[in-house]
Scaffold this motif. Structure first.
Motif, PDB file in Angstrom:
ATOM      1  N   LEU A  16       0.835  -1.205   0.000  1.00  0.00           N
ATOM      2  CA  LEU A  16       0.000   0.000   0.000  1.00  0.00           C
ATOM      3  C   LEU A  16       0.866   1.250   0.000  1.00  0.00           C
ATOM      4  O   LEU A  16       0.607   2.201  -0.739  1.00  0.00           O
ATOM      5  N   GLY A  17       1.908   1.236   0.837  1.00  0.00           N
ATOM      6  CA  GLY A  17       2.801   2.392   0.910  1.00  0.00           C
ATOM      7  C   GLY A  17       3.448   2.676  -0.430  1.00  0.00           C
ATOM      8  O   GLY A  17       3.468   3.820  -0.889  1.00  0.00           O
ATOM      9  N   PHE A  18       3.933   1.611  -1.093  1.00  0.00           N
ATOM     10  CA  PHE A  18       4.573   1.835  -2.394  1.00  0.00           C
ATOM     11  C   PHE A  18       3.562   2.286  -3.438  1.00  0.00           C
ATOM     12  O   PHE A  18       3.871   3.128  -4.285  1.00  0.00           O
ATOM     13  N   ALA A  20       0.948   4.079  -2.866  1.00  0.00           N
ATOM     14  CA  ALA A  20       0.693   5.498  -2.607  1.00  0.00           C
ATOM     15  C   ALA A  20       1.828   6.347  -3.163  1.00  0.00           C
ATOM     16  O   ALA A  20       1.604   7.383  -3.787  1.00  0.00           O
ATOM     17  N   PHE A  21       3.069   5.872  -2.970  1.00  0.00           N
ATOM     18  CA  PHE A  21       4.222   6.624  -3.472  1.00  0.00           C
ATOM     19  C   PHE A  21       4.174   6.722  -4.994  1.00  0.00           C
ATOM     20  O   PHE A  21       4.416   7.789  -5.568  1.00  0.00           O
TER      21      PHE A  21
END
Lengths: 164, 265
Positions: A16-18, A20-21
């Motif tokens: 999820l973090g990647f 979003a990035f």
């Protein structure tokens, strides 16, 4: 909580973090991979650049064709020297003209390129000879007031003559 | 009277020296963590375990706050920009505020109070119940076994959380301005893409949140590790973690912003 579920959750979190990035990079920012294709640099000297800044757009017919790379003061001619990076797949004739324009009334300033009719094309390091600087509002108003005053004084003198 | 002034000055000097001493102690502690981080690579599951507690469990608060912050930015920006007739630029305002400042800073503040305080309380309680001394007895270094995994989990989690915060914020801003207030969706995205630069805004924001992650995790683990082994000691350390990491985040943000702005001109 056993190890497998823990790993699963952390895996989801990292993905999820990647994601979003990547969304920030591509959808919000202007990162385009490989689409750069290189640029060539042209120079123009303006008597006044107004509020033109580095990274300001260079447009031709309203289409973004490049960006201003640097703005400096030319000590030889006492005017502004603007280096522009133009996308390599746009070519302009040697006698094209550049002018500093404003988008909207309060908008940002940009360089407008108008194509000329020459057969030879601009190459890296060439200079655009026909360059028109920014319009300075104060001078424009000053000129307008001056003309107005001149007009009214002409009118007065002509009506004065008529009365005599 | 004279003695009172002297004593007042002395207490100010004492306080200032204590602050400097604590900053120095945290930096030395950070050096020690880095020296004992080699073992982490061999036992990476420890870091993953801590990432669950620091990162995954902070997801809800980060995502919901990001959404709300983005919505508020959209509403406020729309109000103000509309009076200049340029309400389409609200996307630029939302994206730049989130990328440059609010994303890294607010997510770091939330992370400090959600995960940093938990880190301090956990390590402090382990110390109070003499688990750390027990480890030392068994020739297990608590710095390598307890502190370093938590530190690295914090450092790795915060940039991911900040990216999620930013993405949620932009979706919140999109929802409020485009779906509810009727700003043109094409203008919203295209003006945003023209104004937000990948290197200057997105990458710099990520650098900020990485630095905040190091600061918050170092302060949280330091406070826990050095907490007096009593109930009051642990509760005081938890409070100090939140207060000093919030101050550290805001001070570092000012420094980093000044450096990054300098790089732009």
């Amino acid at each position: 909580m056993n190890r497998a579920t823990l790993n699963l959750w952390v895996g989801i979190f990292v993905l999820l973090g990647f994601a979003a990035f990547l969304m920030l990079a591509f959808k919000v920012g202007n990162l385009n991979l490989g689409g750069g294709g290189g640029t060539y640099e042209v120079i123009a000297h303006f008597d006044n650049i107004g509020q033109l800044k580095e990274r300001a757009p260079v447009r031709s017919a309203g289409v973004l064709v490049g960006r201003v790379r640097s703005v400096s003061f030319d000590m030889k001619h006492y005017n502004a020297e603007v280096h522009m990076a133009i996308d390599a797949h746009y070519h302009f004739p040697m006698d094209s003209s550049a002018s500093v324009l404003t988008s909207g009334i309060l908008g940002e300033q940009y360089v407008g390129l108008d194509a000329g009719g020459d057969d030879k094309m601009l190459k890296n390091g060439d200079e655009i000879k026909l360059a028109q600087g920014a319009m300075v509002l104060e001078r424009l108003i000053g000129q307008f007031l001056f003309n107005k005053a001149q007009d009214s004084s002409n009118e007065k003198s002509s009506t004065g003559k008529g009365a005599q | 009277m004279k003695g009172g002034i002297v004593r007042g000055l002395q207490s100010i000097g004492d306080g200032a020296l204590k602050i400097v001493e604590r900053i120095g102690a945290v930096v030395l502690f950070l050096g020690q963590i880095l020296m004992h981080s080699g073992a982490i690579l061999r036992r990476f599951p420890l870091v993953i375990r801590e990432m669950y507690f620091a990162g995954v469990q902070s997801l809800i608060i980060i995502l919901v706050s990001g959404l709300f912050v983005g919505m508020v930015l959209g509403l406020q920006g729309f109000e103000t920009l509309q009076s200049y007739g340029s309400s389409e630029s609200v996307g630029v305002l939302v994206a730049l505020s989130l990328m440059r400042e609010l994303g890294p800073v607010v997510s770091a503040l939330l992370f400090a109070s959600r995960a940093g305080s938990a880190m301090t309380a956990e390590i402090g309680l382990m110390k109070a119940t003499e688990q750390l001394s027990a480890m030392e007895m068994m020739a297990v270094n608590p710095l390598a076994r307890v502190v370093a995994p938590r530190f690295w989990a914090g450092v790795l989690s915060l940039p991911l959380l900040a990216a999620l915060f930013g993405a949620m914020g932009i979706m919140g801003g999109f929802f409020v301005t485009v779906v509810m207030l009727g700003v043109d969706s094409g203008a919203f995205w295209s003006q945003m893409q023209a104004a937000v630069d990948f290197h200057h805004d997105v990458v710099n924001g990520m650098i900020k949140s990485l630095v905040f992650g190091v600061a918050v995790s170092a302060i949280a683990t330091y406070e826990g590790y050095e907490a007096p082994p009593t109930a009051e000691g642990v509760s005081g350390a938890t409070t100090r973690t939140v207060v000093s990491s919030s101050l550290a985040i805001l001070a570092l943000d000012l420094l980093l912003t000044a450096f990054m702005m300098k790089g732009w001109n």
